[in-house]
Scaffold this active site. Structure first.
Site, PDB file in Angstrom:
ATOM      1  N   ASP A 489       0.821  -1.133  -0.163  1.00 15.32           N
ATOM      2  CA  ASP A 489       0.029  -0.018   0.581  1.00 15.32           C
ATOM      3  C   ASP A 489       0.977   1.546   0.176  1.00 15.32           C
ATOM      4  O   ASP A 489       2.106   0.892   0.265  1.00 15.32           O
ATOM      5  CB  ASP A 489      -0.783  -0.277   1.353  1.00 15.32           C
ATOM      6  CG  ASP A 489      -1.381   1.409   1.706  1.00 15.32           C
ATOM      7  OD1 ASP A 489      -2.401   1.914   0.383  1.00 15.32           O
ATOM      8  OD2 ASP A 489      -1.999   1.841   2.139  1.00 15.32           O
ATOM      9  N   THR A 491      -0.535   4.992   1.794  1.00 16.37           N
ATOM     10  CA  THR A 491      -0.319   6.143   2.310  1.00 16.37           C
ATOM     11  C   THR A 491      -0.361   4.938   3.845  1.00 16.37           C
ATOM     12  O   THR A 491      -1.446   4.338   3.932  1.00 16.37           O
ATOM     13  CB  THR A 491      -2.116   6.839   2.170  1.00 16.37           C
ATOM     14  OG1 THR A 491      -2.397   6.594   0.839  1.00 16.37           O
ATOM     15  CG2 THR A 491      -1.885   7.785   3.609  1.00 16.37           C
ATOM     16  N   ARG A 841       5.425  16.931  -5.780  1.00 19.54           N
ATOM     17  CA  ARG A 841       4.027  17.294  -5.781  1.00 19.54           C
ATOM     18  C   ARG A 841       4.372  18.701  -6.438  1.00 19.54           C
ATOM     19  O   ARG A 841       4.323  19.142  -5.822  1.00 19.54           O
ATOM     20  CB  ARG A 841       2.965  17.136  -4.848  1.00 19.54           C
ATOM     21  CG  ARG A 841       3.514  15.208  -4.381  1.00 19.54           C
ATOM     22  CD  ARG A 841       2.880  15.382  -2.370  1.00 19.54           C
ATOM     23  NE  ARG A 841       1.396  15.651  -2.973  1.00 19.54           N
ATOM     24  CZ  ARG A 841       0.437  14.253  -3.010  1.00 19.54           C
ATOM     25  NH1 ARG A 841       0.699  13.357  -2.888  1.00 19.54           N
ATOM     26  NH2 ARG A 841      -0.655  14.987  -3.025  1.00 19.54           N
ATOM     27  N   THR A 921      -2.658   1.010  -4.865  1.00 16.52           N
ATOM     28  CA  THR A 921      -2.950   2.114  -4.003  1.00 16.52           C
ATOM     29  C   THR A 921      -4.753   2.359  -4.127  1.00 16.52           C
ATOM     30  O   THR A 921      -4.857   2.059  -5.272  1.00 16.52           O
ATOM     31  CB  THR A 921      -1.964   3.332  -3.550  1.00 16.52           C
ATOM     32  OG1 THR A 921      -3.100   4.107  -2.954  1.00 16.52           O
ATOM     33  CG2 THR A 921      -2.059   4.137  -4.818  1.00 16.52           C
ATOM     34  N   ASP A 923      -5.168   5.847  -3.824  1.00 24.74           N
ATOM     35  CA  ASP A 923      -5.073   7.146  -4.254  1.00 24.74           C
ATOM     36  C   ASP A 923      -5.294   8.019  -5.804  1.00 24.74           C
ATOM     37  O   ASP A 923      -4.850   7.014  -6.716  1.00 24.74           O
ATOM     38  CB  ASP A 923      -4.153   7.496  -3.208  1.00 24.74           C
ATOM     39  CG  ASP A 923      -3.457   9.238  -3.039  1.00 24.74           C
ATOM     40  OD1 ASP A 923      -4.512  10.223  -3.973  1.00 24.74           O
ATOM     41  OD2 ASP A 923      -2.920   9.255  -1.774  1.00 24.74           O
ATOM     42  N   ASP A 977      -5.181   2.106 -13.504  1.00 26.78           N
ATOM     43  CA  ASP A 977      -6.120   2.550 -12.375  1.00 26.78           C
ATOM     44  C   ASP A 977      -7.407   1.196 -12.231  1.00 26.78           C
ATOM     45  O   ASP A 977      -7.315   0.964 -13.393  1.00 26.78           O
ATOM     46  CB  ASP A 977      -6.932   3.764 -12.708  1.00 26.78           C
ATOM     47  CG  ASP A 977      -7.869   3.767 -13.997  1.00 26.78           C
ATOM     48  OD1 ASP A 977      -8.890   3.815 -13.830  1.00 26.78           O
ATOM     49  OD2 ASP A 977      -7.129   3.350 -15.165  1.00 26.78           O
ATOM     50  N   THR A 980      -9.627   0.472 -15.533  1.00 26.69           N
ATOM     51  CA  THR A 980      -9.685  -0.043 -16.415  1.00 26.69           C
ATOM     52  C   THR A 980      -8.915  -1.006 -15.491  1.00 26.69           C
ATOM     53  O   THR A 980      -9.578  -1.971 -16.827  1.00 26.69           O
ATOM     54  CB  THR A 980      -7.925   0.670 -16.879  1.00 26.69           C
ATOM     55  OG1 THR A 980      -7.851   2.064 -16.925  1.00 26.69           O
ATOM     56  CG2 THR A 980      -7.250  -0.111 -17.695  1.00 26.69           C
TER      57      THR A 980
END
Length: 1372
Positions: A489, A491, A841, A921, A923, A977, A980
């Site tokens: 994972d 986070t 980021r 993840t 996210d 993702d 998809t």
């Protein structure tokens, strides 16, 4: 394939309106799956169909649930006497009680009996034990096999029951949590007669105290009140009240929230792993539901979709006063969420228990995990079973031959013939101890000891959280040494959920931010609980300004973009966030404090104007709320950690968000003399961020009356919207092209570097010249000289700022041409690329001045779009697109998503250990890719392939990707993702193409993945790469299904809670401990267990071979060579410690060596410890040694020496003594590398105990007519004969000499490159490098004893102080 699980394949609404059926927890396999084995197609699938039809549906009534006609109808009623009925089931909706345990009281014994009986060794012992109970067949007793087998199975079942009881306790803890519900006086019929009885008893007890709430009316309203009940008592239709920081006990539709526009903020980290807060809004038509009386008066009816696992969609409708309103994802809050930034909220329960989204995505009742080593042990057992059968047949045939040649002629043996079947079964029972039951009993002891050794390792103790390493199971410890894939994972597992503003690019200049970069104080300033921001005094200055020191980051590595460095350090050690410095923020960069001083002293300068606009955009472009506490301390409630980091940075720069209402925002700024001034900005519009827009905008009216649009977002969407978009796009393209050219050059250089046996860069290489030289691999030599050790903190040093130096920095800012778009664009985009390659980021900030007329015209369009009932979101985005044009670039920000300590170093070591790292993840894609770069999952030279079903033809993408990967790639990473992935799973062709890529790709990044999709990827990986062993690691409830599905599950006791740590096989405090858990304890556990199994079978072979050879001299009658009592306690008293002690305490290599050279981990991956070839070699050695023991004893007994005692017991005791002494000498003294005190104590106890046993037996044995003359034998007859002892010593010395000589010759042949005589490694070492994974353990044991090699290994682990003067080492 991803198998569908009943209860997790619910009714879903398709685009054409059709529904898919919901199934109730029955495993279903995809009939189009072409990867299923023959066993699965021919046996398992038909069996599952029969089980589904006759057991689940007919007996247990667990039928496939049809879809409801029109969804769930749930009326909003404050007073409800009976529970609502589920039309699909025909009775009440499922309760809110959940179960994560594997068994129930009713199915535990049946499942365990089947599970234990299907284990090969248990099945074998049962098959041997049952015939033994038949009188007249066994020569070794009647119940000596079946009783120990049953006892062992019972103990194992009890152990499993204890483990599952712990899971029941954890379930009970969650089910008994308390929630606040609107109660009436008559709530019965909840869960049958038991609940009715408990409810009646509760009424007779004193009333429970009511929880406090913030509602307007807390009085009773006709027997209505807010009261507390257990989570498991909540039912569909209940009205619950949540308070701030409360977890949500069930899926609810929001009825009321006290914030503006009835918005509530929830944290969904446990569901999807995202740290951003989500906003949920109560429907406007339910405004009456703020009070109990309002709830009573509101007669609404909800219609919701049937339960399903889709976390990113929700369909339903609400009817109030004959007006129907659609319900979507923004109206519901799922179980597992936590209420944040909201005083309280009221909701209606629509899904409970196993129907909740989070439970639909869970792995329901996972099966027990088996160690991978058991698979290979079973192969060994099968060969031994074959050996026992062949041996029994051979001795039985020997009896037949002896019968025809001797027995028929012996008058005293008339009518003594034994049938072939009986004699065969007797020998089968006699020799079945070649597969000893004691091995499996001892193995349980060994695993407990290994578990305690892992527990006691203080190197895996996390002091910061006071979290030790915990083993929740000891069954699969050896699996830790064979892991091939780590699925992690993001986070809370890789990151600390802490965002830090690191710097910015304004006017083409980079400014670094923060006085103590990487310090603990700064880390604590931005906690993950974003609604609990730091408490600061407005206007607090940075430490730098107070101390008069300029923060300067030590720079030792230049950017690879600055020129070619073919001989430089590997890129993966250069480009990641956790270096000792961020290269772009070097000594030449200017701090934000210097920029602030320049702005205050030269406010009219162009760079100052640009910087002030940038600061203002940071302070205004967000949706956060300030909170002023005691002593005017301010904290921020932000929907994401990024917003919190930007607000903290704006506050540090003198722009403090002090107040916010629905219409205005108040900013405090500081003037030249340090006085604070308040400026009020009217917030005209907020165009919120969405995953499609990838930007956010606000339109504000400034204090001077000007209207400005401030926008922040991804560079890919903002660059085309700049006022000089063509120039900006051209500059961005040029920067990317130059970067790509440089990377291609570095990639070609990378391809020329040496590769080890599995395609990775070697840690060390050994080259044989006239002598053997150990040297680090070239890239690692340079790394230790020039590259920094990966770490979490960013080390800094401070230098006094002299007035002249400060003046030079400030004067440099005066000459910046911020109006030169070409130069500013080029520099800013170059900085963006640098930020991104270091895992930061990035966001672009831009602004635009808007006239009153233009705003008024656009406002009409925007209001129409906002109130539209059709395609509302699309129309809002279209209106926003119109106003977000012609923007002026303000600059770019760089935010660090702080990794946990040593994450890049750990991932790099795991990769060098031939372990592939995948990240799964929930996210966003951009965030996941940034973290992958920071954590080194993506290398700078990695080929990144993004699969997106919305971008282009998915079939074409898969086809192109397959062709590329089959042609070879340096390091490939696939990004996919959840949407998809759903499309891939829906098509058999896509599924086959995608999952066929799994063995070819190095890493996979799956973003926006649901818990069920995470578990599905693990299942598919296990199916497609059956030889690989998977490890899943995570810290939240959304990782539980993945952890339970993998071969090994590791939980991190993180900030998302303890759900993952509780259900995982192993629990650690930090991700960095994974390298020690796998590389050290994993390898040790595998090596110890494999050696334990080999040694146990070896000693049994040595003991029972003389037994078989003796049958030739007793007419194949089955008479035992050994005395029965000694044989009974053999594996308990005299040969147990010699296998148990090394299996617990042995360390074939030091932990420092294993951590410095991760390639040694391939020992377990390649199954070098236990395989059929090595087992045959062990058995050949045992055969030679068994033959020597028997023939030497027999020759000395009958030919060479004369004994005082020529009975069977004297001969048998000699062979028995030789077997015991040689077993202990070899396993404890010769083969054990780590000889601690406990090893020598064990040897003394076992060896001395055998002679004490002989003395004891000689004294207490009764006089009887028996072949075994035990009474007084050892103390009076053969025990006093020096010839007996001389034979013992000579044979023992011969065995020891043979073994030691063999090892010495083998070691010298290895060094001389003459060993092995055959195989792939033969002849490879003449003038060529031999890499670490191909070197034998004995060679490493010899090398690590050399002091210089120890220093070299310390250098490889990162100790740079020892590097100077350390040359290549001659280890001859």
């Amino acid at each position: 394939m991803i198998p569908h699980t009943v209860g997790t394949s619910p009714t879903t609404m398709k685009a054409d309106g059709r529904k898919q059926p919901h199934v109730d927890r029955v495993s279903l396999r995809d009939p189009d799956d072409d990867t299923e084995s023959w066993f699965g197609r021919r046996i398992k699938r038909p069996f599952e169909a029969v089980y589904q039809t006759y057991v689940l549906e007919l007996l247990l009534h667990r039928r496939v649930l049809p879809p409801s006609k029109d969804g769930r109808h749930i009326p909003l009623r404050a007073c409800r006497k009976r529970p609502l009925v589920d039309e699909r089931r025909g009775h009440a909706y499922v309760g809110n009680k959940i179960r994560t345990s594997r068994y129930t009281m009713w199915d535990f014994l049946p499942k365990q009996i089947v599970f234990q009986a299907t284990r090969l060794h248990n099945f074998y012992f049962i098959c041997m034990g049952i015939p033994q109970t038949i009188p007249g067949i066994s020569t070794t007793g009647t119940y000596t096999n079946i009783l120990p087998v049953l006892f062992f199975i019972v103990i194992t079942i009890i152990k499993e029951a204890i483990d599952d009881y712990r899971r029941h306790r954890m379930d009970k803890l969650e089910n008994n949590s308390v929630a606040t519900v609107l109660l009436t006086g008559h709530r019965t019929g909840r869960s049958g007669w038991l609940s009715s009885l408990t409810a009646g008893l509760r009424q007779r007890l004193p009333k429970r105290q009511h929880c406090s709430n913030d509602l307007d009316d807390t009085e009773w309203d006709n027997d209505l009140k807010w009261g507390e009940i257990k989570w498991q008592e909540i039912i569909v239709g209940d009205i619950i009240q949540l308070h701030r920081d409360d977890p949500v006990p069930a899926d609810i539709v929001l009825l009321y929230a006290p914030n503006e526009n009835r918005v509530a903020y929830v944290e969904t980290m446990a569901l999807d792993g995202e740290t951003n807060l989500k906003s949920r809004q109560a429907p406007h038509c339910l405004h009456k539901c703020s009070t109990i009386s309002g709830i009573r008066q509101c007669l609404a009816e909800f219609v919701t979709e049937d339960p399903n696992r889709n976390l990113h969609d929700f369909k339903g409708r609400l009817t109030v006063d004959n007006v129907t309103t659609p319900l979507g994802l923004t109206d519901v809050v799922f179980r597992g969420s936590v209420l944040r930034n909201t005083t309280f909220a009221i909701g209606l329960v629509v899904n409970t228990g196993e129907d909740c989204k989070i439970r639909m995505n869970a792995n329901h009742h996972p099966t027990a995990k088996k160690p991978r080593l058991e698979k290979y042990a079973n192969r060994v057992v099968l060969t031994l079973i074959l050996y026992v059968v062949v041996l029994s047949i051979g001795t039985s045939m020997g009896y037949v031959m002896w019968h025809h040649s001797f027995e028929v002629q012996a008058w005293y043996l008339n009518d003594a013939y034994v049938r072939f079947g009986d004699i065969f079964m007797g020998f089968l029972i006699m020799f079945n101890n070649n597969i000893p039951l004691a091995m499996y009993v001892s193995l349980e002891i060994v695993k407990v000891g290994q578990m305690l050794m892992v527990h006691s390792d203080l190197e895996m103790y996390d002091e910061s959280t006071n979290t030790p390493m915990v083993c929740n199971t000891n069954t699969i410890l050896e699996n830790l040494g064979q892991v091939g894939y780590v699925l992690t994972d993001k986070t809370g597992t890789l990151t600390e959920n802490v965002m830090r503003f690191r710097g910015m690019s304004v006017g083409g200049i980079v400014f670094r931010h923060g006085a103590q970069l990487g310090s603990e104080a700064e880390c604590n300033r931005c906690p993950i609980v974003v609604d609990r921001g730091p408490s600061v005094v407005p206007g607090a200055e940075l430490d730098e300004e107070k101390t008069g020191a300029r923060v300067t980051i030590e720079s030792r590595l230049s950017s690879p973009l600055g020129g070619s460095r073919p001989n430089g350090p590997r890129l993966s050690m250069q480009r990641h966030q956790s270096e000792e410095e961020l290269r772009i923020f070097n000594e030449g960069s200017i701090s934000t404090n210097e920029l602030v001083r320049h702005v205050r002293s030269h406010s009219a300068a162009p760079i100052s104007q640009k910087a002030q606009d940038f600061f203002l955009a940071m302070a205004l472009c967000h949706t956060a709320l300030p909170e002023t506490g005691a002593d005017d301390f301010i904290s921020f409630q932000a929907s994401s950690p990024d917003e919190l980091a930007l607000l903290d940075a704006a506050r540090d720069l003198g722009y403090v968000l002090s107040q916010r209402s629905s219409q205005t925002v108040t900013i405090k700024t500081r003037d030249n003399v340090g006085d604070w001034h308040r400026k009020v900005y009217e917030m005209l519009e907020v165009i919120e961020f969405s995953s499609k827009r990838k930007r956010m905008s606000v339109i504000v009216r400034c204090p001077d009356g000007r209207i400005q649009l401030l926008c922040k977002g991804a560079d890919s969407v903002l660059i085309p919207k700049l006022h000089n978009a063509s120039l900006a796009s051209r500059k961005s393209h040029d920067i990317r092209r130059s970067t790509q050219i440089e990377r291609e050059k570095l990639r070609r250089d990378e391809e020329l570097t040496p590769r080890n046996s599995f395609g990775g860069r070697p840690s060390v290489a050994l080259r044989r010249r006239n002598s053997m030289i150990i040297q680090s691999a070239p890239h690692l030599e340079l790394m230790t000289l020039k590259a920094s050790k990966p770490g979490n903190s960013i080390k800094i040093r401070t230098q006094p700022v002299t007035p002249s130096e400060n003046g030079r920095h400030l004067s440099a800012l005066d000459g910046v041409a911020v109006d030169d778009d070409a130069a500013v664009f080029a520099q800013c985009f170059r900085h963006l690329d640098e930020f991104a390659t270091q895992g930061l980021r990035t966001l672009l900030f831009a602004k635009r001045d808007i006239s009153e007329m233009e705003y008024a015209t656009w406002k009409k369009l925007y209001v129409e779009a906002s109130t539209s009932l059709v395609d509302r979101q699309e129309r809002i985005e279209s209106a926003a697109e119109m106003i977000e044009q012609g923007l002026s670039l303000l600059g770019a920000s760089a935010i660090e998503d702080k990794l946990q300590k040593d994450v890049p170093e750990t991932i790099e070591k795991l990769r060098r250990a031939n372990i592939k790292i995948w990240m799964l993840t929930g996210d966003k894609r951009e965030t996941a890719i940034n973290i992958a770069h920071s954590a080194l999952i993506c290398k700078p030279l990695s080929e990144l392939y993004i699969l997106d079903s919305t971008a282009a033809d998915l079939a074409g993408q898969l086809s192109d990707l397959t062709y590329t990967l089959q042609n070879g790639c340096l390091h490939s990473v696939i990004v996919i993702d959840g949407h998809t992935l759903s499309n891939v799973d829906a098509s058999p062709e896509y599924k086959h193409a995608f999952y066929a890529l799994m063995p070819l790709v190095d890493s996979v990044i799956c973003c926006r993945a649901t818990p069920a999709q995470k578990a599905g990827i693990v299942k598919s990986l296990r199916l497609r790469v059956p030889s690989a062993l998977t490890l899943a690691i995570g810290d939240g409830a959304n990782d539980v299904a993945m952890i339970q599905t993998s071969h090994v599950g590791v939980g991190i006791s993180g900030r998302e809670g303890l759900q993952a740590a509780r259900v995982a096989d192993f629990s650690i405090g930090q991700f960095r401990f994974l390298q020690r858990l796998l590389l050290v304890h994993g390898r040790w556990s595998y090596m110890r267990t494999a050696k334990f199994i080999q040694a146990t079978f070896w000693k049994e072979f040595v003991f029972y071979l003389p037994q078989a050879l003796y049958q030739r001299h007793n007419g194949y009658s089955g008479t035992s060579l050994y005395e029965n009592w000694s044989l009974t306690v053999l594996n308990t008293l005299f040969t147990s410690l010699c296998v148990i002690v090394p299996a617990i305490f042995e360390q074939d290599l030091r932990p420092e060596t294993l951590l410095a050279v991760p390639e040694l981990y391939t020992f377990g991956q390649r199954n070098k410890g236990l395989n059929l070839r090595d087992h045959i070699l062990w058995m050949l050695v045992a055969t030679v040694q068994g033959l020597l023991i028997w023939f030497a004893s027999w020759a000395a007994y009958g030919k060479l020496m004369t004994y005082g005692d020529n009975g069977l017991f004297a001969l048998g005791d000699l062979c028995f003594s030789l077997g015991i002494q040689w077993t202990n000498v070899k396993l404890l003294l010769v083969d054990t590398h780590y000889k601690s005190a406990i090893v020598f104590v064990s040897f003394i106890i076992t060896s001395g105990g055998w002679w004490a046993w002989n003395g004891f037996m000689s004294g207490v044995y009764s006089d009887n007519i028996s072949p075994y003359d035990v009474k007084g034998g050892f103390s009076g007859t053969f025990g006093r004969d020096p010839n007996w002892w001389l034979t013992l010593i000579i044979v023992l010395a011969a065995l020891t000499g043979m073994d030691v000589t063999y090892k010495a010759v083998q070691q010298n042949l290895r060094i001389g490159a003459f060993w092995p005589f055959f195989g792939k490694q033969r002849g490879r070492w003449h003038g060529q490098d031999m890499y670490a994974e191909n070197l034998s353990t004995s060679l490493w044991q010899a090398m690590e004893k050399t002091g210089r090699v120890k220093q070299r290994l310390r250098v490889l682990r990162g100790d740079h102080e020892l590097r100077d003067g350390l040359d290549d080492i001659d280890v001859t």
